[in-house]
Enzyme design. Structure first.
Site, PDB file in Angstrom:
ATOM      1  N   LYS A 124     -26.791 -54.752   3.388  1.00 26.57           N
ATOM      2  CA  LYS A 124     -25.328 -54.550   3.743  1.00 26.57           C
ATOM      3  C   LYS A 124     -25.188 -54.551   4.987  1.00 26.57           C
ATOM      4  CE  LYS A 124     -22.793 -50.513   1.767  1.00 26.57           C
ATOM      5  NZ  LYS A 124     -22.248 -49.168   2.003  1.00 26.57           N
TER       6      LYS A 124
HETATM    7  C1  E4P Z   1     -21.377 -47.567  -0.130  1.00 25.00           C
HETATM    8  O1  E4P Z   1     -21.133 -48.691  -0.280  1.00 25.00           O
HETATM    9  C2  E4P Z   1     -19.913 -47.090   0.854  1.00 25.00           C
HETATM   10  O2  E4P Z   1     -20.428 -46.695   1.940  1.00 25.00           O
HETATM   11  C3  E4P Z   1     -19.134 -45.493   0.525  1.00 25.00           C
HETATM   12  O3  E4P Z   1     -18.748 -46.083  -0.823  1.00 25.00           O
HETATM   13  C4  E4P Z   1     -17.949 -45.158   1.239  1.00 25.00           C
HETATM   14  O4  E4P Z   1     -17.892 -43.795   0.889  1.00 25.00           O
HETATM   15  P1  E4P Z   1     -16.282 -42.964   1.493  1.00 25.00           P
HETATM   16  O5  E4P Z   1     -14.832 -43.988   2.401  1.00 25.00           O
HETATM   17  O6  E4P Z   1     -15.791 -42.264   0.724  1.00 25.00           O
HETATM   18  O7  E4P Z   1     -17.433 -42.330   2.683  1.00 25.00           O
END
Ligand code: E4P
Length: 217
Positions: free
Chosen positions: A83
């Protein structure tokens, strides 16, 4: 639509995986912090449980370091998706790691133009954050729809991974729009099973069978 679970909590991943609800996992530095675990150890444990893509996020901000971190994360297991953030350096890392055959998830996407760049840089997944756009009074679901339209217009095969999902409606709408994947916390995935008419109907059935004085076992 594929279901990824957005957590680094092993017990929750195991429970949902045993039910066939987990096509992959997403983590991020905040979720790692919340787990209280070492990033390498917990990511390895997740990869031992789940066979689909497991996103593990780099923490460097400069492309060469991101690539080095990405290579180290990729050593954990074959199903790691590296990522990287949607910055210019993140796009450079995405291109380099994709060219090496690694799955890459470009995260923190908040615009169609950013999503276009991620696709051109060879991303396996792009993660538009629905909830965080809603938080600032924009419409995160509109972004999912716009990316779907533009990717389909030009035949990009980068998968749209609807992220930052907070509600069951986010899941419904993402599926209707045609997101390839959604990632949600375990609580949201479990909430998908709830309906007041199911509860009401079940209560009536249980009451009737009790009043009939019958049992199956
Ligand atoms: C997924 O890859 C993200 O890290 C996650 O959905 C972020 O979610 P949030 O905005 O609730 O922290």
């Amino acid at each position: 639509m594929k279901f990824f679970v957005d957590t680094a909590e092993i017990d929750e991943i195991r429970e949902l995986n045993e039910l066939g609800m987990v096509d992959g996992v997403t983590t991020n530095p905040s979720l790692i912090r919340k787990s209280g675990r070492d990033i390498i150890d917990v990511t390895r444990e997740i990869c031992d449980i789940v066979s689909g893509p497991v996103s593990a996020e780099v923490t460097a901000t400069e492309s060469e370091q991101m690539i080095a971190e990405g290579k180290k994360l990729a050593e954990i297991a074959d199903n790691i998706a590296i990522k990287v953030p949607l910055t210019w350096d993140g796009l450079k890392a995405c291109k380099a790691l994709s060219d090496l055959g690694q799955m890459v998830n470009v995260t923190l996407c908040f615009s169609v133009n950013q999503a276009l760049l991620a696709a051109k840089a060879g991303a396996t997944f792009v993660s538009p954050f629905i909830g965080r756009l809603d938080d600032i009074n924009l419409d995160g679901l509109d972004l999912i729809g716009d990316i779907r339209l533009i990717y389909d217009n030009y035949g990009y095969d980068t998968q749209i991974l609807a992220a930052s999902i907070r509600t069951v409606n986010h899941v419904t709408q993402s599926a209707l729009i045609g997101a390839d994947v959604m990632t949600a916390p375990p609580s949201v995935i479990k909430s998908l099973a709830s309906h007041p008419l199911t509860d009401k109907g079940l209560a009536a059935f249980l009451s009737d069978i009790e009043q009939a004085g019958q049992k199956i076992i």
